[in-house]
Design a protein around this motif. Structure first.
Motif, PDB file in Angstrom:
ATOM      1  N   VAL A   1       0.836  -1.203   0.000  1.00 19.31           N
ATOM      2  CA  VAL A   1       0.000   0.000   0.000  1.00 19.31           C
ATOM      3  C   VAL A   1       0.873   1.256   0.000  1.00 19.31           C
ATOM      4  CG1 VAL A   1      -1.654   1.328   1.389  1.00 19.31           C
ATOM      5  CG2 VAL A   1      -2.016  -1.112   1.033  1.00 19.31           C
TER       6      VAL A   1
ATOM      7  N   SER B   1       0.285   3.582  -3.213  1.00 20.17           N
ATOM      8  CA  SER B   1      -0.831   4.409  -2.746  1.00 20.17           C
ATOM      9  C   SER B   1      -1.323   5.374  -3.821  1.00 20.17           C
ATOM     10  CB  SER B   1      -0.439   5.172  -1.486  1.00 20.17           C
ATOM     11  OG  SER B   1       0.623   6.056  -1.741  1.00 20.17           O
TER      12      SER B   1
ATOM     13  N   PHE C   1      -4.282   4.013  -6.101  1.00 17.94           N
ATOM     14  CA  PHE C   1      -5.652   3.851  -5.622  1.00 17.94           C
ATOM     15  C   PHE C   1      -6.461   5.091  -5.964  1.00 17.94           C
ATOM     16  CE2 PHE C   1      -3.231   1.260  -2.428  1.00 17.94           C
ATOM     17  CZ  PHE C   1      -3.604   0.035  -2.956  1.00 17.94           C
TER      18      PHE C   1
ATOM     19  N   ILE D   1     -10.313   0.038  -1.410  1.00 18.05           N
ATOM     20  CA  ILE D   1      -8.932  -0.461  -1.444  1.00 18.05           C
ATOM     21  C   ILE D   1      -8.915  -1.967  -1.212  1.00 18.05           C
ATOM     22  CG2 ILE D   1      -6.714  -0.388  -0.241  1.00 18.05           C
ATOM     23  CD1 ILE D   1      -7.192   2.633   0.102  1.00 18.05           C
TER      24      ILE D   1
ATOM     25  N   GLU E   1      -9.895  -3.619  -4.416  1.00 20.12           N
ATOM     26  CA  GLU E   1      -8.795  -3.555  -5.396  1.00 20.12           C
ATOM     27  C   GLU E   1      -7.706  -4.574  -5.067  1.00 20.12           C
ATOM     28  OE1 GLU E   1      -6.908  -0.055  -6.903  1.00 20.12           O
ATOM     29  OE2 GLU E   1      -8.650   1.150  -6.367  1.00 20.12           O
TER      30      GLU E   1
END
Length: 60
Positions: A16, A20, A23, A31, A34
């Motif tokens: 992440v 980031s 996203f 998230i 995904e």
């Protein structure tokens, strides 16, 4: 309880952090979806656990 191990949590946090900007939303449910769709995260990891990962990654 789902199978979020410490090692998996660390891997997801790093993923992440590195991705980031990819996203489209900071919504934990989005998230989670995904990550599951990309095969990065098991589907039984909860949205609450994703929130913890986002806090650790300082993305939210």
């Amino acid at each position: 309880m789902s199978c979020l191990t410490r090692k998996l949590q660390q891997k997801l946090t790093r993923y992440v952090q590195k991705n980031s900007s990819r996203f489209l939303s900071n919504d934990p449910e989005y998230i989670h979806e995904e990550l599951v769709n990309k095969g990065v995260c098991p589907s039984d990891v909860t949205t609450d656990q994703i929130i913890i990962i986002l806090k650790e990654a300082k993305v939210s």
